[in-house]
Design a protein around this motif. Structure first.
Motif, PDB file in Angstrom:
ATOM      1  N   ARG A   1       0.733  -1.284   0.068  1.00 44.31           N
ATOM      2  CA  ARG A   1      -0.082   0.035   0.077  1.00 44.31           C
ATOM      3  C   ARG A   1       0.771   1.426  -0.111  1.00 44.31           C
ATOM      4  N   LEU A   2       1.889   1.315   0.780  1.00 39.23           N
ATOM      5  CA  LEU A   2       2.921   2.423   0.852  1.00 39.23           C
ATOM      6  C   LEU A   2       3.652   2.601  -0.188  1.00 39.23           C
TER       7      LEU A   2
ATOM      8  N   GLU B   1       1.290   4.094  -3.012  1.00 43.20           N
ATOM      9  CA  GLU B   1       0.801   5.435  -2.603  1.00 43.20           C
ATOM     10  C   GLU B   1       2.157   6.373  -3.157  1.00 43.20           C
ATOM     11  N   ARG B   2       3.492   5.846  -2.972  1.00 42.71           N
ATOM     12  CA  ARG B   2       4.588   6.558  -3.135  1.00 42.71           C
ATOM     13  C   ARG B   2       4.911   6.503  -4.668  1.00 42.71           C
TER      14      ARG B   2
END
Ligand code: FE2
Length: 374
Positions: free
Chosen positions: A109-110, A113-114
């Motif tokens: 997820r991170l 997102e990035r």
């Protein structure tokens, strides 16, 4: 090496914790034979298997292990498969440099997102030994990084695999862990990928080498090294630079049909023993001219090892402020001049052997010339 800059990472918090390399997966034309090659030549144990007999219909995979190094060799069973397409385009090559994380869903997820491009969504694999969670993100070319969470798993590799039934044992040759994996990217793309690893995975840039640092009379390349928060993952990224003739990076990009993993460096605690065994098993290494050894002690000072076997095996030596290192490079592992291996023993040095680049690249160019690709 005046044109290289060394910057120590100054990270207060690690924004993307990674425990280490989980495995490296190759897509190959014939995994059964590749598994025997890696066992008999490089000393890996063949640990586990999955294929039609275990209910996997489209592929067969072999898990090989030596100390902390784990390889997955995967082949397609039918032509209409992304594995077959990958092998058709690239030849045998690295598909997945998998990263070991504590929470694969959160890491995925991170990363997305990035700005990471998803390769596959998180999935949970369960058997009687527990659960492994996997997710994947894309990196350069068709290469991916799987994010592997195995804190709730007690089996040998992951659900879906059974112990290898054939003769899979091996004494090993002293390979310990993956020191670094190098990516070759297109002209002008290096900085984009350095930024990708910084933005998405929180890596910092350790070193950069410009084309003046890494050039011979004929060809040049540029390289930057990025590393994760705890320093266990190191990815040098190379791009070609303009020279009088075609660079080794251009040759790779041409024969791999695009960016990909150029070499995997594996650490040993006794390079003389490891390289002697590998040479006896038939691994071919690049040779620098004998004159390299005439000045080696002047250049690097005193080393613990006896120089005679170092010279005989063709092992290279380099020193930085923190110590020295011993390294050697194999010839390509396939008929296409693409992936090769480095064997490295660090005696304090944290660098990558910049002092050897010139001798090494001249040796590479002699091989390239023999292939008609210089
Ligand atoms: Fe290397």
């Amino acid at each position: 090496m005046g044109t290289a800059t060394l910057t120590a990472p100054e990270q207060v918090t690690d924004t993307f914790p990674i425990n280490g390399t989980d495995f490296i997966e190759f897509y190959v034309g014939n995994a059964k034979q590749a598994a025997h090659f890696y066992r008999n030549v490089f000393g890996y144990k063949i640990l586990a298997y999955r294929g039609p007999e275990t209910g996997t219909r489209d592929r067969a995979s072999y898990i090989l292990e030596q100390d902390k190094v784990r390889l997955v060799l995967t082949t397609a069973l039918r032509p209409d498969s992304e594995i077959a397409a990958h092998v058709h385009k690239h030849g045998d090559g690295v598909k997945d440099i998998a990263l070991w994380v504590d929470d694969a869903r959160k890491a995925f997820r991170l990363a997305v997102e990035r700005g990471a491009k998803p390769a596959y969504e998180p999935k949970s694999l369960v058997d009687e030994n527990g659960e492994v969670v996997l997710a994947g993100i894309h990196t350069y070319g068709e290469t991916i990084h799987s994010l592997v969470e195995r804190k709730n798993y007690k089996g040998p590799f992951m659900p879906g695999f059974v112990p290898f039934a054939g003769k899979g044992d091996s004494q090993g040759v002293g390979l310990k862990y993956i020191d670094h994996c190098v990516g070759n990217v297109e002209l002008g793309a290096m900085n984009k990928w350095v930024k990708y690893y910084a933005d998405v995975l929180g890596f910092t840039q350790l070193i950069s080498f410009d084309d003046k640092a890494i050039s011979t009379e004929y060809s040049a390349l540029m390289s930057k090294v990025v590393a994760n928060g705890n320093g266990r993952i190191k990815f040098p990224l190379n791009e070609p630079a303009k020279g009088k003739k075609k660079s080794q990076i251009d040759e790779y990009l041409e024969f791999y049909e695009g960016p990909g993993c150029q070499h995997i460096a594996i650490a040993t605690d006794n390079i003389i023993d490891t390289v002697t065994k590998l040479r006896d098993n038939g691994v071919e290494f690049l040779r620098v001219p004998g004159t390299y050894y005439d000045t080696v002690t002047e250049r690097v000072g005193k080393i613990d090892e006896d120089l005679a076997p170092i010279r005989d095996l063709g092992i290279l030596v380099d020193r930085d402020e923190e110590g020295y290192l011993l390294q050697i490079f194999s010839k390509p592992m396939e008929d296409r001049p693409t992936l090769f291996y480095e064997i490295i023993q660090r005696k304090g040095a944290k660098s990558f052997g910049a002092g050897n680049f010139k001798a090494l690249f001249e040796a590479l160019e002699r091989e390239q010339d023999l292939r008609g690709n210089l």
